[in-house]
Design a protein around this motif. Structure first.
Motif, PDB file in Angstrom:
ATOM      1  N   LEU A 295       0.830  -1.212   0.000  1.00  0.00           N
ATOM      2  CA  LEU A 295       0.000   0.000   0.000  1.00  0.00           C
ATOM      3  C   LEU A 295       0.863   1.261   0.000  1.00  0.00           C
ATOM      4  O   LEU A 295       0.570   2.228  -0.716  1.00  0.00           O
ATOM      5  CB  LEU A 295      -0.934  -0.012   1.208  1.00  0.00           C
ATOM      6  CG  LEU A 295      -2.063  -1.044   1.170  1.00  0.00           C
ATOM      7  CD1 LEU A 295      -2.667  -1.236   2.562  1.00  0.00           C
ATOM      8  CD2 LEU A 295      -3.149  -0.609   0.184  1.00  0.00           C
ATOM      9  N   ASP A 296       1.929   1.263   0.786  1.00  0.00           N
ATOM     10  CA  ASP A 296       2.814   2.432   0.847  1.00  0.00           C
ATOM     11  C   ASP A 296       3.511   2.654  -0.497  1.00  0.00           C
ATOM     12  O   ASP A 296       3.686   3.807  -0.935  1.00  0.00           O
ATOM     13  CB  ASP A 296       3.870   2.245   1.940  1.00  0.00           C
ATOM     14  CG  ASP A 296       3.279   2.270   3.344  1.00  0.00           C
ATOM     15  OD1 ASP A 296       2.147   2.762   3.509  1.00  0.00           O
ATOM     16  OD2 ASP A 296       3.961   1.784   4.272  1.00  0.00           O
TER      17      ASP A 296
ATOM     18  N   LYS B 266      -7.782   8.782  -0.626  1.00  0.00           N
ATOM     19  CA  LYS B 266      -6.611   9.630  -0.376  1.00  0.00           C
ATOM     20  C   LYS B 266      -5.918  10.050  -1.669  1.00  0.00           C
ATOM     21  O   LYS B 266      -5.492  11.204  -1.810  1.00  0.00           O
ATOM     22  CB  LYS B 266      -5.638   8.863   0.520  1.00  0.00           C
ATOM     23  CG  LYS B 266      -4.470   9.661   1.042  1.00  0.00           C
ATOM     24  CD  LYS B 266      -3.663   8.804   2.020  1.00  0.00           C
ATOM     25  CE  LYS B 266      -2.484   9.553   2.609  1.00  0.00           C
ATOM     26  NZ  LYS B 266      -1.715   8.694   3.551  1.00  0.00           N
ATOM     27  N   THR B 267      -5.796   9.112  -2.635  1.00  0.00           N
ATOM     28  CA  THR B 267      -5.001   9.390  -3.836  1.00  0.00           C
ATOM     29  C   THR B 267      -5.805   9.463  -5.130  1.00  0.00           C
ATOM     30  O   THR B 267      -5.398  10.145  -6.070  1.00  0.00           O
ATOM     31  CB  THR B 267      -3.908   8.322  -4.027  1.00  0.00           C
ATOM     32  OG1 THR B 267      -4.523   7.066  -4.374  1.00  0.00           O
ATOM     33  CG2 THR B 267      -3.070   8.160  -2.769  1.00  0.00           C
TER      34      THR B 267
ATOM     35  N   LYS C 117      -0.787   6.088 -12.211  1.00  0.00           N
ATOM     36  CA  LYS C 117      -2.003   5.395 -11.781  1.00  0.00           C
ATOM     37  C   LYS C 117      -1.797   3.887 -11.872  1.00  0.00           C
ATOM     38  O   LYS C 117      -0.882   3.407 -12.549  1.00  0.00           O
ATOM     39  CB  LYS C 117      -3.200   5.841 -12.630  1.00  0.00           C
ATOM     40  CG  LYS C 117      -3.633   7.272 -12.361  1.00  0.00           C
ATOM     41  CD  LYS C 117      -4.887   7.626 -13.112  1.00  0.00           C
ATOM     42  CE  LYS C 117      -5.358   9.037 -12.797  1.00  0.00           C
ATOM     43  NZ  LYS C 117      -5.847   9.165 -11.407  1.00  0.00           N
TER      44      LYS C 117
ATOM     45  N   GLU D 286       0.968   3.969  -3.033  1.00  0.00           N
ATOM     46  CA  GLU D 286       0.636   5.357  -2.702  1.00  0.00           C
ATOM     47  C   GLU D 286       1.714   6.295  -3.237  1.00  0.00           C
ATOM     48  O   GLU D 286       1.403   7.380  -3.759  1.00  0.00           O
ATOM     49  CB  GLU D 286       0.486   5.529  -1.187  1.00  0.00           C
ATOM     50  CG  GLU D 286       0.124   6.953  -0.787  1.00  0.00           C
ATOM     51  CD  GLU D 286      -0.097   7.119   0.711  1.00  0.00           C
ATOM     52  OE1 GLU D 286      -0.277   8.277   1.149  1.00  0.00           O
ATOM     53  OE2 GLU D 286      -0.090   6.105   1.439  1.00  0.00           O
ATOM     54  N   GLN D 287       2.963   5.897  -3.123  1.00  0.00           N
ATOM     55  CA  GLN D 287       4.047   6.710  -3.648  1.00  0.00           C
ATOM     56  C   GLN D 287       3.930   6.847  -5.171  1.00  0.00           C
ATOM     57  O   GLN D 287       4.156   7.925  -5.725  1.00  0.00           O
ATOM     58  CB  GLN D 287       5.392   6.070  -3.289  1.00  0.00           C
ATOM     59  CG  GLN D 287       6.603   6.907  -3.611  1.00  0.00           C
ATOM     60  CD  GLN D 287       6.688   8.161  -2.772  1.00  0.00           C
ATOM     61  OE1 GLN D 287       6.491   9.278  -3.271  1.00  0.00           O
ATOM     62  NE2 GLN D 287       6.987   8.006  -1.493  1.00  0.00           N
TER      63      GLN D 287
ATOM     64  N   LEU E  14      -7.377   4.111   0.687  1.00  0.00           N
ATOM     65  CA  LEU E  14      -6.282   4.673  -0.100  1.00  0.00           C
ATOM     66  C   LEU E  14      -6.813   5.388  -1.336  1.00  0.00           C
ATOM     67  O   LEU E  14      -6.284   6.438  -1.731  1.00  0.00           O
ATOM     68  CB  LEU E  14      -5.296   3.575  -0.502  1.00  0.00           C
ATOM     69  CG  LEU E  14      -4.047   4.055  -1.252  1.00  0.00           C
ATOM     70  CD1 LEU E  14      -3.310   5.148  -0.467  1.00  0.00           C
ATOM     71  CD2 LEU E  14      -3.107   2.894  -1.546  1.00  0.00           C
ATOM     72  N   GLN E  15      -7.861   4.847  -1.933  1.00  0.00           N
ATOM     73  CA  GLN E  15      -8.442   5.499  -3.105  1.00  0.00           C
ATOM     74  C   GLN E  15      -9.012   6.875  -2.751  1.00  0.00           C
ATOM     75  O   GLN E  15      -8.897   7.821  -3.532  1.00  0.00           O
ATOM     76  CB  GLN E  15      -9.530   4.612  -3.722  1.00  0.00           C
ATOM     77  CG  GLN E  15     -10.198   5.195  -4.958  1.00  0.00           C
ATOM     78  CD  GLN E  15      -9.299   5.213  -6.183  1.00  0.00           C
ATOM     79  OE1 GLN E  15      -8.087   5.064  -6.077  1.00  0.00           O
ATOM     80  NE2 GLN E  15      -9.888   5.412  -7.347  1.00  0.00           N
TER      81      GLN E  15
ATOM     82  N   HIS F 237       1.143   6.724  -6.927  1.00  0.00           N
ATOM     83  CA  HIS F 237       0.027   7.632  -7.188  1.00  0.00           C
ATOM     84  C   HIS F 237       0.441   9.084  -6.995  1.00  0.00           C
ATOM     85  O   HIS F 237       0.046   9.975  -7.760  1.00  0.00           O
ATOM     86  CB  HIS F 237      -1.149   7.296  -6.264  1.00  0.00           C
ATOM     87  CG  HIS F 237      -1.778   5.972  -6.553  1.00  0.00           C
ATOM     88  ND1 HIS F 237      -2.782   5.426  -5.767  1.00  0.00           N
ATOM     89  CD2 HIS F 237      -1.549   5.057  -7.533  1.00  0.00           C
ATOM     90  CE1 HIS F 237      -3.135   4.258  -6.257  1.00  0.00           C
ATOM     91  NE2 HIS F 237      -2.411   4.010  -7.317  1.00  0.00           N
ATOM     92  N   LYS F 238       1.223   9.349  -5.980  1.00  0.00           N
ATOM     93  CA  LYS F 238       1.684  10.718  -5.712  1.00  0.00           C
ATOM     94  C   LYS F 238       2.564  11.245  -6.841  1.00  0.00           C
ATOM     95  O   LYS F 238       2.641  12.460  -7.057  1.00  0.00           O
ATOM     96  CB  LYS F 238       2.429  10.773  -4.386  1.00  0.00           C
ATOM     97  CG  LYS F 238       1.533  10.646  -3.166  1.00  0.00           C
ATOM     98  CD  LYS F 238       2.346  10.701  -1.872  1.00  0.00           C
ATOM     99  CE  LYS F 238       1.439  10.640  -0.654  1.00  0.00           C
ATOM    100  NZ  LYS F 238       2.222  10.643   0.615  1.00  0.00           N
TER     101      LYS F 238
ATOM    102  N   LYS G 118      -9.243  -1.264   3.015  1.00  0.00           N
ATOM    103  CA  LYS G 118      -7.938  -0.620   2.846  1.00  0.00           C
ATOM    104  C   LYS G 118      -7.792  -0.028   1.443  1.00  0.00           C
ATOM    105  O   LYS G 118      -7.217   1.062   1.265  1.00  0.00           O
ATOM    106  CB  LYS G 118      -6.818  -1.615   3.147  1.00  0.00           C
ATOM    107  CG  LYS G 118      -6.665  -1.879   4.645  1.00  0.00           C
ATOM    108  CD  LYS G 118      -5.658  -2.968   4.950  1.00  0.00           C
ATOM    109  CE  LYS G 118      -5.527  -3.153   6.466  1.00  0.00           C
ATOM    110  NZ  LYS G 118      -4.702  -4.339   6.813  1.00  0.00           N
TER     111      LYS G 118
END
Length: 365
Positions: free
Chosen positions: A201-202, A242-243, A213, A205-206, A239-240, A208-209, A235
């Motif tokens: 997940l981490d 968030k990003t 995609k 997320e990176q 996350l979705q 996506h940032k 979860k």
């Protein structure tokens, strides 16, 4: 009658009212024995959110190596490197396969592989560059978050550095593999030598940032319980929010043949079709309004069951899966043409649409 049934399920009632479902609501759906109610509700929500279209991509699947430092109990694909059928493609061999993919009509190439202990970052950068140089119009969807995390540890570069360099070299998006199930209780029993659920997940997320995609998957139908499934979906949903970086959610049915879980008799048979449909329907209801593309991977389901799943909340068939190797290693037939997928959709009275990687429409039938 249906109205009365809806009143018997608080989770279904909340879902049809457009409310976000809680963890406990998800457990209620997974344990509800009335598949008709859950499936029909999911299909109603699907129709409201995405309409009658069923999408799919012309996609070429390529595995650059089957050599893997991990030894996951649920995988029939990996080799340790000294077997006669172990292989690693050169960037030039990969480019030739992409040329073939283009001739087949593919608009995206889906590239994943094992955790090769000797391949350095320049190998992956060269792969991206040679594809983009010769086929600039081809969308490159490559490297799972698990591969990126492993490469970070192997090369001692940060996840951000690796993703940035691969993006600069031509990476367009990432597949959703390696997610398996996030919950440590079950992940420890099906994954060996791979990142934890939180590390996956981490890592994503990176990505996506950085504007990369991705898809997201869930491997089910082995030793999990409903609690693990709902934990995974919650979860993903958080996350979705968030990003906004997930493109589609793809539940992956565990294929038993030739895996360690089969050989050690930890799993005696593959899960039922009823369970498959419950997973698709529950996923639709849990992710509604946050991640609205719910994919049915026909390679794992088979075409007939995939059609039924499309009437239980599914709205996408993933793609043609030209040259898919991982499910093939577990004994599943793969590959289909765009026209075959379009026919599957027409047979159930829906509207087939060929899409690109990011769900932009390319062609209607």
């Amino acid at each position: 009658m249906l109205r009365d049934l809806i009143k018997e399920s608080k989770a279904v009632e909340r879902a049809l009212a457009g409310e976000e479902l809680s963890y406990n609501d998800g457990l209620e759906l997974m344990k509800d024995e009335n598949l008709f109610l859950v499936g029909a509700s999911a299909d109603f929500v699907r129709k409201k959110l995405v309409g009658e279209k069923v999408t799919f991509a012309a996609s070429y699947y390529m595995n650059y190596t089957n050599v893997c430092a991990a030894s996951c109990q649920m995988c029939a694909f990996y080799r340790k490197g000294d077997e006669s059928d172990a292989y690693t493609l050169t960037p030039e061999q990969i480019e030739k396969r992409v040329a073939i993919a283009k001739q087949m009509g593919a608009t995206e190439v889906h590239i994943v592989g094992g955790f090769h202990p000797k391949l350095q970052l320049d190998y992956y950068e060269n792969m991206m560059r040679i594809i983009k140089k010769n086929h600039p119009e081809m969308s490159i969807k490559a490297f799972t978050a698990a591969e990126i995390f492993y490469l970070s540890k192997l090369t001692k570069n940060s996840v951000k550095e690796i993703l940035s360099r691969l993006k600069d070299a031509g990476l367009d998006s990432m597949p959703g593999g390696g997610a398996e199930l996030f919950h440590p209780e079950v992940r420890a029993q099906i994954v060996r030598g791979k990142c934890t659920g939180q590390e996956w997940l981490d890592t994503i997320e990176q990505a996506h940032k950085l504007g990369i995609k991705s898809n997201v998957t869930m491997l089910y139908g082995h030793i999990e319980k409903p609690e693990h499934v709902i934990d995974h979906l919650v979860k993903i949903r958080e996350l979705q929010k968030k990003t906004g970086g997930f493109i589609t959610f793809i539940p992956l049915k565990f294929s038993l043949d030739n895996t360690e879980l089969e050989q050690q008799h930890k799993v005696e048979h593959e899960c039922s079709s009823i369970y498959d449909l419950k997973i698709i329907a529950t996923s639709r209801l849990m992710l509604a309004g946050v991640l609205n593309n719910i994919s049915v991977y026909w390679v794992a389901f088979g075409k007939k069951l995939a059609q039924v799943a499309l009437s239980n909340g599914g709205s996408d068939l993933v793609g043609t899966a030209f040259s898919e190797e991982i499910y093939k290693a577990a004994g599943k037939p793969t590959n289909s043409s765009v026209l075959e997928l379009a026919t599957m959709v027409k047979e159930i009275g829906r509207k087939p649409v060929q899409r690109d990687t990011f769900f932009k429409e390319i062609r209607t039938f």
